[in-house]
Scaffold this active site. Structure first.
Site, PDB file in Angstrom:
ATOM      1  N   LYS A 172       0.863  -1.187   0.000  1.00 57.75           N
ATOM      2  CA  LYS A 172       0.000   0.000   0.000  1.00 57.75           C
ATOM      3  C   LYS A 172       0.889   1.224   0.000  1.00 57.75           C
ATOM      4  O   LYS A 172       2.036   1.158   0.462  1.00 57.75           O
ATOM      5  CB  LYS A 172      -0.862   0.009   1.269  1.00 57.75           C
ATOM      6  CG  LYS A 172      -2.104   0.863   1.156  1.00 57.75           C
ATOM      7  CD  LYS A 172      -3.237   0.116   0.505  1.00 57.75           C
ATOM      8  CE  LYS A 172      -4.450   0.976   0.316  1.00 57.75           C
ATOM      9  NZ  LYS A 172      -5.597   0.152  -0.101  1.00 57.75           N
ATOM     10  N   ASP A 204      -7.167   4.434  -4.207  1.00 57.87           N
ATOM     11  CA  ASP A 204      -7.783   4.285  -2.887  1.00 57.87           C
ATOM     12  C   ASP A 204      -8.356   5.672  -2.590  1.00 57.87           C
ATOM     13  O   ASP A 204      -8.611   6.439  -3.533  1.00 57.87           O
ATOM     14  CB  ASP A 204      -6.739   3.829  -1.842  1.00 57.87           C
ATOM     15  CG  ASP A 204      -7.363   3.331  -0.532  1.00 57.87           C
ATOM     16  OD1 ASP A 204      -7.787   2.169  -0.475  1.00 57.87           O
ATOM     17  OD2 ASP A 204      -7.464   4.114   0.428  1.00 57.87           O
TER      18      ASP A 204
HETATM   19  P1  NDP Z   1     -12.979   7.905  -2.286  1.00 61.25           P
HETATM   20  O1  NDP Z   1     -11.895   8.905  -2.112  1.00 61.25           O
HETATM   21  O2  NDP Z   1     -13.582   7.705  -3.629  1.00 61.25           O
HETATM   22  O3  NDP Z   1     -14.177   8.211  -1.272  1.00 61.25           O
HETATM   23  C1  NDP Z   1     -13.958   8.279   0.101  1.00 61.25           C
HETATM   24  C2  NDP Z   1     -15.261   8.661   0.793  1.00 61.25           C
HETATM   25  O4  NDP Z   1     -15.094   8.498   2.193  1.00 61.25           O
HETATM   26  C3  NDP Z   1     -15.655  10.111   0.571  1.00 61.25           C
HETATM   27  O5  NDP Z   1     -17.042  10.241   0.623  1.00 61.25           O
HETATM   28  C4  NDP Z   1     -14.978  10.794   1.772  1.00 61.25           C
HETATM   29  O6  NDP Z   1     -15.588  12.029   2.152  1.00 61.25           O
HETATM   30  C5  NDP Z   1     -15.184   9.751   2.854  1.00 61.25           C
HETATM   31  N1  NDP Z   1     -14.090   9.869   3.823  1.00 61.25           N
HETATM   32  C6  NDP Z   1     -12.770   9.702   3.581  1.00 61.25           C
HETATM   33  N2  NDP Z   1     -12.049   9.921   4.681  1.00 61.25           N
HETATM   34  C7  NDP Z   1     -12.928  10.233   5.629  1.00 61.25           C
HETATM   35  C8  NDP Z   1     -12.796  10.564   6.997  1.00 61.25           C
HETATM   36  N3  NDP Z   1     -11.593  10.615   7.600  1.00 61.25           N
HETATM   37  N4  NDP Z   1     -13.935  10.813   7.698  1.00 61.25           N
HETATM   38  C9  NDP Z   1     -15.159  10.760   7.088  1.00 61.25           C
HETATM   39  N5  NDP Z   1     -15.333  10.453   5.777  1.00 61.25           N
HETATM   40  C10 NDP Z   1     -14.246  10.189   5.086  1.00 61.25           C
HETATM   41  O7  NDP Z   1     -12.362   6.527  -1.723  1.00 61.25           O
HETATM   42  P2  NDP Z   1     -12.871   5.032  -1.973  1.00 61.25           P
HETATM   43  O8  NDP Z   1     -14.349   5.004  -2.126  1.00 61.25           O
HETATM   44  O9  NDP Z   1     -12.021   4.438  -3.017  1.00 61.25           O
HETATM   45  O10 NDP Z   1     -12.461   4.332  -0.595  1.00 61.25           O
HETATM   46  C11 NDP Z   1     -13.359   4.190   0.509  1.00 61.25           C
HETATM   47  C12 NDP Z   1     -12.879   3.078   1.420  1.00 61.25           C
HETATM   48  O11 NDP Z   1     -12.859   1.851   0.690  1.00 61.25           O
HETATM   49  C13 NDP Z   1     -11.464   3.236   1.988  1.00 61.25           C
HETATM   50  O12 NDP Z   1     -11.427   2.623   3.271  1.00 61.25           O
HETATM   51  C14 NDP Z   1     -10.621   2.399   1.030  1.00 61.25           C
HETATM   52  O13 NDP Z   1      -9.424   1.950   1.632  1.00 61.25           O
HETATM   53  C15 NDP Z   1     -11.576   1.239   0.776  1.00 61.25           C
HETATM   54  N6  NDP Z   1     -11.339   0.446  -0.424  1.00 61.25           N
HETATM   55  C16 NDP Z   1     -11.269   1.026  -1.656  1.00 61.25           C
HETATM   56  C17 NDP Z   1     -11.093   0.241  -2.779  1.00 61.25           C
HETATM   57  C18 NDP Z   1     -11.111   0.803  -4.158  1.00 61.25           C
HETATM   58  O14 NDP Z   1     -11.037   0.030  -5.103  1.00 61.25           O
HETATM   59  N7  NDP Z   1     -11.217   2.119  -4.343  1.00 61.25           N
HETATM   60  C19 NDP Z   1     -10.918  -1.220  -2.676  1.00 61.25           C
HETATM   61  C20 NDP Z   1     -11.093  -1.745  -1.337  1.00 61.25           C
HETATM   62  C21 NDP Z   1     -11.268  -0.912  -0.273  1.00 61.25           C
HETATM   63  P3  NDP Z   1     -14.847  13.415   1.779  1.00 61.25           P
HETATM   64  O15 NDP Z   1     -14.972  13.546   0.290  1.00 61.25           O
HETATM   65  O16 NDP Z   1     -15.622  14.435   2.538  1.00 61.25           O
HETATM   66  O17 NDP Z   1     -13.434  13.288   2.230  1.00 61.25           O
HETATM   67  O1  2IT Z   2      -7.918  -1.550  -0.505  1.00 63.46           O
HETATM   68  C1  2IT Z   2      -7.906  -2.042  -1.657  1.00 63.46           C
HETATM   69  O2  2IT Z   2      -8.051  -3.236  -1.867  1.00 63.46           O
HETATM   70  C2  2IT Z   2      -7.705  -1.116  -2.780  1.00 63.46           C
HETATM   71  N1  2IT Z   2      -7.616   0.106  -2.581  1.00 63.46           N
HETATM   72  C3  2IT Z   2      -7.585  -1.647  -4.184  1.00 63.46           C
HETATM   73  C4  2IT Z   2      -6.208  -2.195  -4.446  1.00 63.46           C
HETATM   74  C5  2IT Z   2      -5.924  -2.576  -5.866  1.00 63.46           C
HETATM   75  O3  2IT Z   2      -4.741  -2.845  -6.128  1.00 63.46           O
HETATM   76  O4  2IT Z   2      -6.822  -2.641  -6.713  1.00 63.46           O
END
Ligand code: NDP
Ligand code: 2IT
Length: 447
Positions: free
Chosen positions: A127, A167
């Site tokens: 990561k 992420d």
């Molecule tokens: P994005 O940046 O697209 O969206 C993040 C969302 O979470 C936004 O609505 C943001 O609000 C909110 N957020 C982020 N940080 C905080 C915080 N500290 N407190 C409150 N709200 C918060 O990210 P993703 O949707 O990609 O990721 C969301 C989660 O999913 C994370 O935990 C990530 O690690 C996990 N994840 C993502 C994957 C992927 O493929 N993208 C795969 C597997 C897991 P704001 O805009 O106001 O900051």
């Molecule tokens: O937390 C996760 O699994 C991710 N942000 C996606 C990682 C990836 O390599 O697609």
């Protein structure tokens, strides 16, 4: 509870990684599951195997200088934790958020090792990210930051070495700027060095949707074990980013109704169900705030600034924003309001106390490292397409994602049963992931 043989290992992790609370939390959760493994197979406690799994192979920290639109020089810190490459090249996303520090990246890298093992695909775990805050930055500033970040990171990457993706704060736009810079520096069109790419430059169909869709597939399969499904259910989805949006999309396709979502400023409740086209327009196109959604849907939606989304009564909860966003009190509220299932789209969104509350209540609890593995699994499908210079249809790719999520679910359920705790997906995911990594580590000697 920690097995007494594992206590010194955990104490050593605390001593070697001071101040990294999230990393400690992630390690402790896995170690709590491993007591059952070493009781059944004592050999896993030998050769410092577990100690080696808790220590990253390599941790890289670097300076990221860049210039704002006003000509001011800014400094951020970049990280890449290459945690474990026994199953394949390091694989895992990059997070750009002001809260990112080494302990954050280490916790995410550690989770990624087991998650990637669960997919059954040839990917190790890593990561990265930066404490850069993309909020309020222009496209030009984002591009210059990404180029500077990649200038330094590029020397550590490669399709057979380390393959980042997105992420929090890193999506298609940022990956484009980073891939562009990597391509210039390497003078190679090395598609397999990053995943989450755009469809015209080597990306895979379904990667955008994959994490959210996959989390819903996992929970749908878990619900089926209790003769239930999403149809007709009221659902809470925290966040409104990539994972949240496609979680909502798939729930609506399956006949459920998402009535609330959020961002870091608060949450909205829309009793008619979230209007996804409007949400996508606000979040994906305009990069606006969740309050803009309520303003555009005055008739049915209300905005609650800074409140707890988990106070809204619902049948199912899908925390999809960030770590530790759902605490013990939130969990008790959800249970009191009759929640039947919680599926983690985010990484480690429930605190240890919240997980205990769900488990004691006997509801379905799907931990992130199993439920959100569809994102990285589809990244591995993107790598397959890049390696064979192929491109699959949406239907074919989504079908593969569905098969992978079902198999992760079934493997977690089977291992939970085998280790004496049927229905305990936390135990199932930790043990199934651990066994695959540990067996490979053991076969490769002292590495
Ligand atoms: P994005 O940046 O697209 O969206 C993040 C969302 O979470 C936004 O609505 C943001 O609000 C909110 N957020 C982020 N940080 C905080 C915080 N500290 N407190 C409150 N709200 C918060 O990210 P993703 O949707 O990609 O990721 C969301 C989660 O999913 C994370 O935990 C990530 O690690 C996990 N994840 C993502 C994957 C992927 O493929 N993208 C795969 C597997 C897991 P704001 O805009 O106001 O900051
Ligand atoms: O937390 C996760 O699994 C991710 N942000 C996606 C990682 C990836 O390599 O697609």
């Amino acid at each position: 509870m920690l097995d007494e043989k594992l206590e010194p290992i955990y104490a050593d992790v605390l001593r070697r990684n001071p101040g990294e609370d999230e990393f400690h939390q992630a390690v402790r959760e896995v170690l709590e599951s491993l007591g059952a493994v070493i009781a059944k197979h004592p050999r896993y406690a030998e050769h410092a195997l577990i100690e080696r799994i808790c220590e990253p192979e390599r941790q890289i920290i670097f300076r990221v200088p860049w210039v704002t639109d006003n000509g001011e020089v800014q400094i951020n810190r970049g990280f890449r934790v290459q945690f474990n490459s026994v199953l394949g090249p390091f694989k895992g996303g990059l997070r750009f958020h002001p809260s990112v520090m080494l302990g954050t990246v280490k916790f995410l890298g550690f989770e990624q090792v087991f998650k990637n093992a669960l997919t059954g695909m040839p990917i190790g775990g890593g990561k990265g990210g930066s404490d850069f805050d993309p909020k309020g930055r222009s496209n030009g500033e984002i591009m210059r930051f990404c180029q500077s970040f990649m200038t330094e990171l590029s020397r550590h990457l490669g399709e057979h070495t380390d393959v980042p993706a997105g992420d929090i704060g890193v999506g298609r736009r940022e990956l484009g700027y980073m891939f562009g810079q990597y391509k210039r520096m390497s003078n190679r069109y090395e598609s397999g060095v990053l995943t989450g790419k755009g469809l015209t430059w080597g990306g895979s169909r379904v990667r955008t949707e994959a994490t959210g869709y996959g989390a819903v597939f996992f929970v749908e399969r878990a619900l089926a074990t209790r003769k239930q499904g999403f149809a007709g259910k009221k659902v809470l989805v925290s966040g409104s980013g990539n994972v949240a949006i496609y979680t909502i999309e798939k729930i609506h396709q399956l006949g459920g109704r998402v009535i609330a979502c959020s961002d870091s400023s608060g949450y909205v409740v829309d009793n008619d169900g979230i209007d996804l086209a409007l949400l996508k327009d606000i979040k994906e196109t305009k990069r606006g705030r969740i309050s803009d959604y309520a303003a555009a849907r005055r008739a049915s939606a209300t905005f609650v600034p800074a409140g707890r989304i988990w106070d809204v009564p619902a049948d199912i909860a899908m925390p999809s924003a960030t770590q530790n966003e759902l605490n013990g009190q939130d969990a008790r509220t959800l249970v009191k309001n009759g929640v039947i299932a919680v599926g983690e789209g985010a990484n480690m969104p429930s605190t240890p106390e919240a997980v205990r509350v769900f488990q004691e209540a006997g509801i379905i609890f799907a931990p992130g490292k199993a439920a959100n593995a569809g994102g990285v699994a589809t990244s591995a499908l993107e790598m397959q397409q890049n390696a064979s210079r192929d491109s699959w249809t949406f239907e074919v790719t989504e079908q593969k994602l569905g098969v992978i999520m079902n198999s992760i679910h079934d493997r977690c359920a089977e291992v939970a049963e085998e280790y004496g705790s049927p229905g305990n997906y936390v135990l199932g995911a930790n043990v199934a992931g651990f066994l695959r990594v540990a067996d490979a580590m053991d076969a490769l000697g002292v590495i």
